[in-house]
Design an enzyme around this catalytic site. Structure first.
Site, PDB file in Angstrom:
ATOM      1  NE  ARG A 261      -3.658  -2.348   2.414  1.00  0.00           N
ATOM      2  CZ  ARG A 261      -4.591  -2.614   3.316  1.00  0.00           C
ATOM      3  NH1 ARG A 261      -4.826  -1.744   4.286  1.00  0.00           N
ATOM      4  NH2 ARG A 261      -5.290  -3.741   3.267  1.00  0.00           N
ATOM      5  NE  ARG A 276      -1.814   4.746   9.043  1.00  0.00           N
ATOM      6  CZ  ARG A 276      -3.083   4.330   9.015  1.00  0.00           C
ATOM      7  NH1 ARG A 276      -3.582   3.839   7.910  1.00  0.00           N
ATOM      8  NH2 ARG A 276      -3.848   4.421  10.098  1.00  0.00           N
ATOM      9  CD  GLU A 348      -8.658  -1.056  10.995  1.00  0.00           C
ATOM     10  OE1 GLU A 348      -8.648  -1.824  10.032  1.00  0.00           O
ATOM     11  OE2 GLU A 348      -8.631   0.195  10.897  1.00  0.00           O
ATOM     12  CB  SER A 351     -11.523  -3.750   8.703  1.00  0.00           C
ATOM     13  OG  SER A 351     -12.676  -3.018   8.396  1.00  0.00           O
ATOM     14  NE  ARG A 390      -2.322  -1.669  11.504  1.00  0.00           N
ATOM     15  CZ  ARG A 390      -3.159  -0.653  11.352  1.00  0.00           C
ATOM     16  NH1 ARG A 390      -4.302  -0.636  12.032  1.00  0.00           N
ATOM     17  NH2 ARG A 390      -2.887   0.348  10.533  1.00  0.00           N
TER      18      ARG A 390
END
Length: 426
Positions: A261, A276, A348, A351, A390
């Site tokens: 990403r 991130r 988070e 999801s 994460r």
């Protein structure tokens, strides 16, 4: 993608949903273009019918040697050819404009999704485990660097920001996490393991709603392919352009892949550490269901993602996202947020979204029941089960001790024989 007939039948619903996302007036624009498209089609069909009839009459006039009538009819056909060309172009332009409008608009939230502007309006559904209030907790960056097992400087030298080099026992722990998650989802939760391509074409990226809106968030190769931002893209694309027998549904698939990403919209956010990154591993869950199965499948998928955190004994909470915080393609989303001691808050880690038929319409993925003629669009669901990086961060921080060691969760002991702590003797 949206059903234009549904927008015609219930414009108020779509207007309210899109107005809440800052697209006020777009329904009126859609209906205007749709009206122009249908008008062009009507004129085109009429002109085609008139041309066909005139062509038939030309033959009849010539058969009875009425040359004057034949010439008049041929002139009429020439005029109709011009009309047909004009209306064909008008139809093409209107159809492309309507397609572009619909492709750029987000999914419509399910009726039970709470209204809200951002993450502050999300609703906590449940929580599991007690937050581990570590005395003076160190964050994962300090822990990893002090152990000599995280090297952000070396990664920056070779790749730039938002990359990490993981070494030694910590690299073993990362590898073990991915294998543990795959085994849990395939052996206990009934998902089929898939090893998909990491490069996809425009059709796959468009079908899973990553194009055109999120092109800047993706990495593209010199030959026009896209590096996958998540295995959702290739897994869901397995049914692209297919008609799946309803008796075979639901399809449940999982994959452990690298994800890539650009984080174009994350400037200044989470620049420290591994939260991130441009490159990370993730175990993805994808389900393809019949329309009446997707809500139940969504709850099941969330439970499958939760089972990983429970097995690792990591405290977390489950949040139902509000209308303003949901992703582009989702009609309902649950986020799992894991406790991060150094920040004193939940972050988070997964999801899970039900996209309804939003993606299926874009990729023309359908289902058919045995003995019936018609087809229906499938429903697609996706979720993280989990993001490996994460999860590694959460374990490092929740399992740290005062000596800077990291205990290995019991569930991972079979994957790391002889190792009970990172940074310890055993």
């Amino acid at each position: 993608m949206h059903d234009i007939r549904a927008i015609r039948d219930n414009p108020e619903l779509y207007d309210a949903a899109w107005s809440a996302k800052g697209r006020s007036g777009v329904v009126a624009e859609i209906l205007s273009v749709d009206t122009a498209l249908r008008a062009a089609k009507t004129v085109l069909e009429t002109a085609q019918s008139q041309r066909n009839e005139a062509s038939k009459l030309i033959g009849q006039a010539k058969a009875r040697k009425d040359e004057a009538e034949a010439q008049r009819l041929m002139a009429e056909v020439e005029t109709l050819k011009s009309t047909l060309a004009e209306q064909t172009e008008a139809e093409r332009v209107a159809s492309a404009a309507l397609q572009d409008l619909l492709a750029a608009l987000p999914n419509i939230p399910a009726p039970d999704v709470p209204e809200g502007k951002d993450e502050h309006d999300n609703v906590e559904v449940r929580r599991w485990g007690e937050p581990n209030h570590v005395s003076a907790p160190r964050d994962h960056v300090d822990l990893g660097e002090s152990l000599g097992m995280l090297d952000f400087e070396a990664a920056a030298r070779m790749s730039g920001a938002r990359f990490t080099v993981i070494k030694g026992q910590l690299a073993r722990l990362e590898r073990a996490l991915g294998q543990f998650m795959l085994d849990l989802q395939t052996q206990q939760n009934g998902y089929l393991e898939v090893s998909p391509p990491l490069l996809v074409n425009d059709a796959a990226a468009y079908g899973t709603d990553k194009l055109p809106k999120f092109a800047d968030d993706l990495f593209q190769t010199t030959d026009g392919r896209w590096l996958i931002p998540t295995a959702e893209v290739p897994l869901t694309s397995l049914v692209m352009g297919q008609i799946v027998a309803e008796e075979e549904l639901p399809l449940r698939m999982t994959a452990l892949t690298p994800c890539f990403r650009s984080e174009a919209g994350a400037s200044g956010r989470d620049t420290r550490g591994m939260i991130r990154q441009h490159q990370f591993y993730k175990v993805e869950l994808v389900s393809i269901t019949a329309p009446d199965q997707s809500d139940a499948e969504h709850e099941r998928m969330v439970g499958c993602a939760e089972s990983v955190l429970k097995a690792l004994e990591l405290p977390f909470r489950t949040m139902l996202l509000c209308t303003g915080d949901m992703g582009f393609g989702a009609r309902r989303t649950y986020d799992l947020e894991v406790w991060i001691p150094s920040e004193g808050r939940y972050r988070e880690i997964s999801s899970c979204s039900n996209c309804g038929d939003f993606q299926a319409r874009r990729m023309d993925a359908r289902t058919k029941k045995a003995g019936e003629k018609g087809t229906r669009f499938v429903h697609s669901l996706n979720g993280s089960g989990l993001a490996v990086g994460r999860t590694l961060v959460a374990i490092m921080e929740n399992y740290q001790d005062e000596q800077g060691r990291i205990a290995i969760p019991q569930a991972l002991h079979p994957y790391l024989p002889g190792l009970t702590h990172i940074g310890g003797e055993g």
